[in-house]
Structures are given as C-alpha cells and as structure tokens.
Design a protein around this motif. Structure first.
Motif, PDB file in Angstrom:
ATOM      1  N   ILE A 121       0.783  -1.084   0.005  1.00 24.09           N
ATOM      2  CA  ILE A 121       0.001   0.132   0.048  1.00 24.09           C
ATOM      3  C   ILE A 121       0.922   1.399  -0.012  1.00 24.09           C
ATOM      4  O   ILE A 121       0.730   2.162  -0.656  1.00 24.09           O
ATOM      5  CB  ILE A 121      -0.892  -0.021   1.298  1.00 24.09           C
TER       6      ILE A 121
ATOM      7  N   SER B 207      -3.322   4.813 -11.764  1.00 28.93           N
ATOM      8  CA  SER B 207      -4.128   3.640 -11.288  1.00 28.93           C
ATOM      9  C   SER B 207      -3.323   3.124 -10.375  1.00 28.93           C
ATOM     10  O   SER B 207      -2.044   3.118 -10.382  1.00 28.93           O
ATOM     11  CB  SER B 207      -4.720   2.942 -12.594  1.00 28.93           C
ATOM     12  N   LEU B 208      -4.208   2.250  -9.624  1.00 33.70           N
ATOM     13  CA  LEU B 208      -3.535   1.573  -8.398  1.00 33.70           C
ATOM     14  C   LEU B 208      -2.754   0.335  -9.153  1.00 33.70           C
ATOM     15  O   LEU B 208      -3.488  -0.398  -9.753  1.00 33.70           O
ATOM     16  CB  LEU B 208      -4.709   1.134  -7.540  1.00 33.70           C
ATOM     17  N   ALA B 209      -1.465   0.293  -9.018  1.00 31.07           N
ATOM     18  CA  ALA B 209      -0.673  -0.814  -9.518  1.00 31.07           C
ATOM     19  C   ALA B 209       0.667  -1.330  -8.373  1.00 31.07           C
ATOM     20  O   ALA B 209       1.057  -0.253  -7.984  1.00 31.07           O
ATOM     21  CB  ALA B 209      -0.268  -0.464 -10.712  1.00 31.07           C
TER      22      ALA B 209
ATOM     23  N   MET C  74     -13.704   5.730  -3.302  1.00 26.39           N
ATOM     24  CA  MET C  74     -13.293   4.297  -4.038  1.00 26.39           C
ATOM     25  C   MET C  74     -14.243   3.979  -5.138  1.00 26.39           C
ATOM     26  O   MET C  74     -14.283   3.562  -6.002  1.00 26.39           O
ATOM     27  CB  MET C  74     -13.027   3.082  -3.137  1.00 26.39           C
TER      28      MET C  74
ATOM     29  N   THR D 102     -13.411   6.526  -7.951  1.00 26.03           N
ATOM     30  CA  THR D 102     -12.174   6.483  -8.492  1.00 26.03           C
ATOM     31  C   THR D 102     -11.305   5.630  -7.615  1.00 26.03           C
ATOM     32  O   THR D 102     -11.191   5.797  -6.543  1.00 26.03           O
ATOM     33  CB  THR D 102     -11.490   7.774  -9.141  1.00 26.03           C
ATOM     34  N   TYR D 103     -10.596   4.828  -8.490  1.00 29.55           N
ATOM     35  CA  TYR D 103      -9.741   3.868  -7.663  1.00 29.55           C
ATOM     36  C   TYR D 103      -8.109   4.565  -7.794  1.00 29.55           C
ATOM     37  O   TYR D 103      -7.084   3.801  -8.012  1.00 29.55           O
ATOM     38  CB  TYR D 103      -9.654   2.650  -8.441  1.00 29.55           C
ATOM     39  N   ASP D 104      -8.079   5.650  -7.761  1.00 31.79           N
ATOM     40  CA  ASP D 104      -6.545   6.452  -8.067  1.00 31.79           C
ATOM     41  C   ASP D 104      -5.829   6.024  -6.532  1.00 31.79           C
ATOM     42  O   ASP D 104      -6.364   5.978  -5.778  1.00 31.79           O
ATOM     43  CB  ASP D 104      -6.645   7.943  -8.446  1.00 31.79           C
ATOM     44  N   PRO D 105      -4.421   6.368  -7.009  1.00 34.38           N
ATOM     45  CA  PRO D 105      -3.563   5.691  -5.763  1.00 34.38           C
ATOM     46  C   PRO D 105      -3.825   6.511  -4.464  1.00 34.38           C
ATOM     47  O   PRO D 105      -3.225   6.252  -3.460  1.00 34.38           O
ATOM     48  CB  PRO D 105      -2.335   5.910  -6.323  1.00 34.38           C
TER      49      PRO D 105
ATOM     50  N   VAL E  85      -6.210   6.992  -2.395  1.00 33.00           N
ATOM     51  CA  VAL E  85      -6.639   6.201  -1.365  1.00 33.00           C
ATOM     52  C   VAL E  85      -5.428   5.286  -0.709  1.00 33.00           C
ATOM     53  O   VAL E  85      -5.367   5.220   0.555  1.00 33.00           O
ATOM     54  CB  VAL E  85      -7.924   5.303  -1.556  1.00 33.00           C
ATOM     55  N   ALA E  86      -4.910   4.538  -1.343  1.00 31.42           N
ATOM     56  CA  ALA E  86      -3.438   3.907  -0.726  1.00 31.42           C
ATOM     57  C   ALA E  86      -2.731   4.987   0.029  1.00 31.42           C
ATOM     58  O   ALA E  86      -2.248   4.652   1.007  1.00 31.42           O
ATOM     59  CB  ALA E  86      -2.726   3.238  -2.096  1.00 31.42           C
TER      60      ALA E  86
END
Lengths: 271, 338, 259
Positions: C25, C35-37, C223, C226-229, C231-232
C-alpha cells in the motif's frame, strides 16, 4: 470489597443504562422486525428466508469461512507463537510489535492491498506464472479464496496474540521434559502444549471466528456480489430493497452465532 | 488529558460552524464529481450564495434511502434513473413540478419533458449503453458475445440490482433470439455461464479498475462512464453490436415536502440551462437533454448526442423495468448467484 | 542451529503475510501513474500530496477525530466508575451488568448502525452526528471498562482503605489515591478506544448522511468514484498515524501489557 450496594449501583448504572437504552434497545427492535410480517407477529419471514437458496448458500458460506479462518489461524498461530516465545526478549518485543501492527491499520487499507496483490497482473500471479506453476494467471478476485485470504490476514494477529500469552504461562521445562521422556513432537503438541494452552486457543478462536462472521469490508471488496456473506447480504437487503424483515433475520442469525460461539467455546475451555 | 477536552470542544465547533448560509441537499451519481464541481456546483453556489450538500451513490441505493426517509426528507433534490424515479413516484414520494419555473423547459427533447407522465420528473441527460472491450484481445460484434468462450473468465456483467443490469438482460434476450421482457431463458443462459463471469459489478469505477488491471476484458457499460476508459493507454473500444445499443435517461426530481422548493427549482433550472448543459457536455460527462446545446464533432463523438442517435437506442420502458424488476432479481438470486 | 533457522523462516513468512500488504500500500501510493498498481509506474509523491487537497477527506477526518476523541473520553467518564464499582463493590446482579456492558463487543457493528439509524435518527430526529457519537461511545465503553478493571485489579485494595482511615472521604480517596495509580491504564484504554473508533467501519456504514461521513466510509465512497492511488496514500498516512500513537504509548507506558 465495599458492601454499600447502592453506592456501587450508582457508579455502574450510567454505563449500564447508556448501553441498555441507546444500544440494546434499538438493536432489540431491529431483531424483532424479523418476527413481523405486515405488522403482525409471525414466523413467516423466517420460513420465507430459509426457503430461498441464495440465503441458505450465504449462511453456510459464512459459517464455513468462519470456521476455516479460525482453524487455519490456529495452525499457523501455534507455529508462529511457539517460535516467537522462544526468541530472546529484545527480539520478541520487536516481532510482537509487528504482529499487532496490522490491528492498528484501517481494514479498508488492509483489504484494498489485496486487490492489487491478487489480481491477474498482481505479484502472486506473476510469481505463479513465472515459476511455471500455471500457464495462465489464476482468477483469485471475487472468489471464496480471496475472501478467505483477506479474512485470515485481518484476524490472525488476534489468534497469535492469544496463543503467545497462553504459551508464556507454560512451565519452562515441560517441553524438554516430555522430549527427554521420549515423546515425539506430535505427542508434545497434543499431550503438553494443547492442553496447557487451551484457554488461549479458545479465546483466540472466538475472536477470529466472530471477527470473520461480522467483517464487512473484506467480503464487500474481495467477494463482491458473487461471494456474498451474511454482512454483505444484510447491507444489500437494506440498501437496495429496504427489506427490514430480512435485515432483522440476518441480524438475529449473526448475533446468535456470535453469542453461541462465545458460550460454547467458553464451556469447552473450562471442561 | 487536560488539553484533550479543549481540543475535542474545538473539533465540535469546527464541525458545526457552517450554519450561516442557505443549504440545498442534493443526491447525485458518484462519478466525475470533480468535473461537476467545476461546471455546476461551484458556479451555482456563487450565484445563489448558498451551500450545496452533496450525497453520492448509485441510483438504486439512493432511491432506497429517499424512501426510508420519506417521512422527513433529508434530500431536497435528486438525480436518478428514470425507472427508479418511477418507483418513487408510484409510492407518492415525489413533488409535482411546476415546469413554468424551469426557463429552459421548452428547449428540452420531447422525451425528456415529462418522462413519467405525471410531471414529477424532468430528463436531464440521455446515455447509450453498449459493451466496452479490449480490441487487442477480443472482438465484440453482438451482445451474445458476452457469453462466448473467448471471454470466459474475463468478462464482467452489471449486477441485476443496478441500472445497467436490466438493460444488459434486455439486449442479451434479443441477441439470444427471445422476444419481449420475459428474461427467464436469458437468466438461465447467464446462470449456466456464471463461473465464467469474473464478477457482477455495481459501480463503473470498480469496473474501470478491473479493466485497467486486465482482470476483465469485456463488459457492458453506460456511455457516461466512457471517459474513464477512453483516456487509458490500453486499447479499449466501444462496441457497436448487431442488435444495436441500448440506453436510458436520467431524471431530476424533488422529494415531496422537502421545504426547500425555491432553491431546488433554481438549481434544476440552472442545471438544465444551455450554458451549464454545454459546459457539462464539453467536459464529456453527461450528454445534453437540452436541444440548444452544440458541441464540436470530437466531443459529440464521446457523448450520446443528437436526436438521431437518441432515437436509435433500443430502450426499455421505466414501467416495464419497475413492474418486472422484483421477479428478475428473484430469478437472478436463485439461479445465477446462489 | 537448524531449529533456529526453521523458526526464523516461520516467523518471517507469517510477518510477510501480515505486514506485506501494508508495504505494498505504501508503494502503490507512491505511483506516478494514475491507477492503483504494484509495482508502481514510476515514483512520485503526488498522491500523498493529493490527499490533502480532497475537501471531503478533511471534513471526514475532523468528524472521525471528534468521534474517536470525544467518544472515548465519554466512554471513560462513565466507564471508569463502572469498572471501579465492578472491581470494588459487591453489587446486585453483577453478572447481568457485566454482560450488558460487554454487549457492544458481541453485537456486529453493521446491526448497531442500522438499528440506530432506524430507531433513533429517523423517528426521534437525532442528527447523524449525534447517533454516530453515541454508537462510537457505546462501542468503546466495553474496552474502557475492561482495561481499567484490569489495572484496578492489579492495585492493592488496602491503600484506599488506608486513605479512608487517614480521614479522606471516599471521593477523595478515589481521586487522590486510585486515579493516579491507574493513570496508565486509563491512557491505555484511551488509545485502544481511539484506534478502535477511528478505524471503525461497519457501525458507520449505515450511519452516514449527506456531508456527514467518517473517514473510513469516506474512503470507501471515494473508491466508488475512482480507484486512483490517493486512497492507498491516505491509507498509508493513517496507518503511520495509528502506529505513531501506539509506538509512543508503548515507549512511555508499555501499552502492549494492556491489549
């Protein structure tokens, strides 16, 4: 021990009243909704609920995952706790800190990580394909496996912590003594460690089992609508259909399961 | 311990200090909030000298919430799908609109003026729905391709409880050669294929993440969410299936007895105006329901723009959806996700 | 020697499983892509900075802080006397009272949230914030009672009897003798309550209104958009906050004795 009962009651009453009125009372009404259909007291809601295959599937899945997570946590927990207890005190503190660290992190964050890890292009699948274990990536997300892994990571620390404190109370020479007398490691475990750490196991088991039953985020994110558990089903019944009869029924089932686990396991520990 | 109390009191004050201005509570879809803020919310707050309180979520969940709070509405004004609006209207939870208070009313497409037939809602956007897919990995020519072996294990369908679910079933039904709105056989076909479907998604953002990490390579989608895909470096394509595209309309409405009608009318009027509808269209979020909106060809291309396209959409009437939804959900739960 | 090696491997594997996702994370939040990766596309701090730009995160952070601090303090105010009474008095119906006070641990949070929304907020016109406050207080109360009881039990009863004999009244005996001695227990209860409340999801799932959301719920809502980073990144920042608090508590009073 002071004998003035009124004084004692006066001190404990605010807490008890607060919880009874603002907590148990609303919850009680919600549970009663499951026993009402169209304003009349009736068990028809339950009959209807049980007759639907989806509800049955979700109930058994929740039960199964709860047991599985508790069982696997116990196995890994014993191994890990045993190793940790045998570390030197300084190292032990540090490792213990790392074990309880996940408990301090928001479950949203913890679950979120698994989307990235378990995805088709995530590191687990890269490793599996890289090592030639499978030709194509394995589908983990939105399977029971993903929910299981998420729940295991979420609740295993509770088991390990309970087992560590149980093992600290083991007499230092019990295990070497058993070994000297010719017991195999399996015998040491079943005859010495298990009986002496039973209370820790039961406490950890209760915490993990009830935790897994009542988790919402993990099944919601990693299971989605294909792998519903009781909590996600309840959320869906309320938020999509305003179906408070089902909500009351699911709530009753969950509370009975949690309470039942508590009572039964406590009996087992004392037996 | 000593200074925790003042800190706590301070926080309490901070959280309740915004009471000076008028407040309008609206309930909207959760996508593209940044763009709406710029194109709609911020300019409106400036004009009305009021605060917008915004609740976001998908249509059906927000509808259920409006129903749960019917006795004392929390939401003043909402935008939801036309069929969820119909469900609320039938329960008598919507305020009849005085369309003379909406100055752009006559500029709207005919279909948007009174979609529910009792003046309780006004359409503000149309959208097409089709299938988004990875053109480098698969080719999609028909809605039935969603069930073909090439996409097995890598296809996602919208959940039946959402807006896109019934639309997808409607098109699948046609593609599989069934007539009318009895979806029994189509639901059976989906059930047989259930193991090959990654998940039944309920939010376009969730789908976007799944397609971005290559978990999913084909899925039905509303055009309003297309901008999530068109900007990606992966080759996503919008299918033009043989059976045509489906689609729908989203509407704006007011809850009955919300007590904030004046401000709600103002906001609705502003949202429907040519100025705002153009701004939102240019941001490639919502396609206009206002006929006066004109956008360049490249923008029009990413929207559901113009009478011709809107008329070509193979839609399903709100009444048909509401009358049958419970039965579909029941069948779906028993066969597909059990 | 072989045994030590095997035991280290077991500990390492378990820790990898428990802590690994957290490390991922942290790095996913450092991504330069959109994007989350993991591994991230390039490194950048932009998502960690972007977190502070999101207005709803600021609002929900304030609400969550208020609930965690205010709820836990309230729970202590009514929980400490209760713990004292349970440990020192012979009260009628003690077992029942203990069960009542422990109930919030056993009742699943999602049910609590729904019940409070449906029977307090809607009919009695409680605000969502008040209902959240009550729910979080109730949730933390059992922990407060338990931890404080544990530290009371470690305290010899004769010191307050001595104080009373020396002329203190009961209240003075409590404030002058007991309270200072269980201070670290109270602080431990506060920290445990704070962390529990701050990370609480199920209770707040239903208890949210327009503009009123706790931080974890707001993260879930974000979330949905959007699932952008970011939130991480936010998850990592919050984790550091929790860890920081617990670390300081551990260094100053050996917090883990109470957990």
């Amino acid at each position: 021990m002071f004998q003035n009962r009124t004084e004692g009651l006066a001190l404990v009453l605010p807490a008890a009243v607060f919880i009874a009125v603002l907590f148990l009372f609303p919850v009680g009404i919600l549970l009663s909704e499951g026993f009402k259909v169209g304003g009349e007291w009736s068990l028809a809601g339950y009959a209807d609920f049980v007759s639907k295959p989806l509800n049955r599937t979700v109930f058994f899945r929740t039960l199964k995952l709860g047991f599985l997570v508790a069982f696997v946590s116990a196995i890994i927990g014993y191994a890990t706790a045993f190793c940790i207890v045998n570390l030197e005190p300084a190292q032990r503190g540090r490792v213990f800190g790392l074990i309880i660290l996940p408990l301090m992190i928001s479950p949203v964050a913890r679950t979120y990580a698994w989307i990235v890890i378990l995805g088709r292009t995530g590191i687990v699948n890269k490793a599996i394909v890289g090592m030639g274990l499978s030709d194509s990536p394995i589908r983990f997300l939105f399977t029971e496996t993903a929910v299981f892994i998420g729940l295991l990571q979420l609740f295993m620390p509770l088991m390990i912590v309970s087992l560590i404190s149980a093992m600290e109370n083991l007499p230092k020479d019990a295990i070497p003594a058993a070994r000297v007398l010719g017991a195999s490691w399996l015998q040491v475990f079943t005859k010495v460690i298990l009986p002496l750490t039973r209370e820790g196991l039961v406490l950890g088991g209760t915490l993990v089992f009830t935790g897994a039953l009542t988790a919402y985020i993990t099944p919601a994110i990693l299971g989605g609508s294909k792998v519903l558990m009781l909590e996600t089903l309840l959320y869906q019944r309320v938020n999509v259909s305003n179906d408070y009869v089902s909500a009351g029924i699911i709530a009753t089932i969950l509370i009975v399961m949690c309470f039942g686990a508590n009572v039964v396991l406590r009996r087992v520990a004392k037996a | 311990m000593k200074y925790l109390l003042p800190v706590c009191a301070g926080l309490m004050l901070a959280s309740t200090s915004t009471f000076a201005k008028d407040k309008l509570t609206i309930s909207v879809y959760s996508f593209a909030q940044d763009a709406y803020k710029e194109a709609l919310y911020d300019p409106f707050e400036e004009i009305c000298d009021c605060d917008l309180v915004i609740e976001t979520g998908n249509s059906v969940e927000r509808m259920a919430k409006i129903e749960a709070n019917a006795a004392k509405p929390v939401i003043d004004m909402a935008v939801i799908s036309s069929h969820d609006a119909l469900a609320l209207a039938r329960k008598g939870l919507l305020q009849t609109l005085d369309t003379s208070k909406l100055s752009s009313f006559n500029d709207l497409y005919e279909a948007a003026k009174n979609p529910l037939g009792d003046n309780t809602a006004v359409g503000y956007t149309f959208y097409a729905s089709s299938i988004v897919y990875r053109s480098d990995l698969v080719d999609i020519k028909s809605w039935a391709d969603l069930l073909k072996p090439e996409v097995a294990g890598r296809v996602s369908l919208p959940n039946i409880t959402g807006t896109q679910g019934p639309l997808t079933l409607h098109m699948l039904n046609q593609a599989l050669g069934h007539k009318g709105i009895d979806f029994t056989k189509t639901i059976d076909a989906v059930a047989e294929n259930a193991d090959n479907i990654v998940t039944f998604y309920s939010r376009s953002s969730e789908l976007a993440q799944l397609m971005q990490q290559e978990e999913v390579i084909a899925a039905p989608l509303g055009r309003f969410a297309w901008s999530r895909f068109s900007g990606s470096d992966l080759p996503f394509k919008w299918a033009e299936p043989a059976e045509g595209q489906t689609g729908g309309m989203n509407v704006m409405l007011m809850t009955k007895g919300n007590g904030n009608e004046e401000l709600a009318y103002k906001f609705m009027d502003y949202w429907l105006s040519t100025e705002v509808q153009t701004r939102i269209a240019m941001a490639k979020i919502d396609s206009p329901a206002n006929m006066k909106v004109e956008v360049p060809a490249d923008v029009a291309d990413s929207l559901t723009y113009g009478a011709e396209l809107i008329n070509s959409l193979n839609m399903i009437s709100p009444a048909d959806i509401i009358d049958n939804r419970d039965a579909w959900v029941e069948q779906w739960n028993n066969k597909v996700i059990k | 020697m072989g045994q030590t090696w095997a035991s280290r491997l077991i500990i390492f594997t378990t820790l990898l499983f428990l802590v690994g996702p957290f490390i991922i994370i942290i790095f996913a939040g450092l991504s330069a892509g959109s994007s989350l990766a993991f591994p991230p596309d390039g490194l950048s701090l932009k998502w960690y900075l972007a977190v502070f730009e999101v207005e709803s995160f600021r609002q929900s952070f304030v609400l969550s802080m208020f609930l965690a601090v205010g709820g836990t303090l309230t729970a202590l105010v009514i929980g400490v006397p209760a713990a004292y009474a349970i440990c020192r008095y012979n009260i009628p119906g003690a077992e029942t009272i203990k069960i009542i006070v422990a109930a919030p641990i056993i009742v699943p949070g999602i049910i609590v949230g729904l019940a409070l929304l449906r029977y307090l907020v809607v009919p009695l016109e409680f605000t969502v914030t008040l209902a959240l406050f009550l729910a979080h207080t109730a949730l933390v109360l059992p922990y407060a009672v338990r931890v404080v009881s544990a530290s009371l039990q470690n305290l010899r009863t004769d010191i307050e009897e001595a104080a009373v004999l020396l002329g203190c009244n009961r209240l003075q005996a409590f404030t002058k003798v007991i309270l200072p001695n269980i201070r670290s227990g109270i602080l431990a209860a506060f920290i445990l309550g704070f962390v529990t409340s701050f990370n609480q999801v199920p209770v707040s799932l239903f208890l949210s209104g327009p503009g009123v959301r706790t931080l974890p719920i707001d993260m879930l809502a974000y979330m949905e958009i959007t699932y952008d980073p970011s939130v991480a990144a936010l998850s990592a920042l919050l984790a550091f906050l929790s860890i920081g608090i617990v670390f300081i508590a551990e260094k100053t009073l050996g917090f883990s004795r109470y957990v």
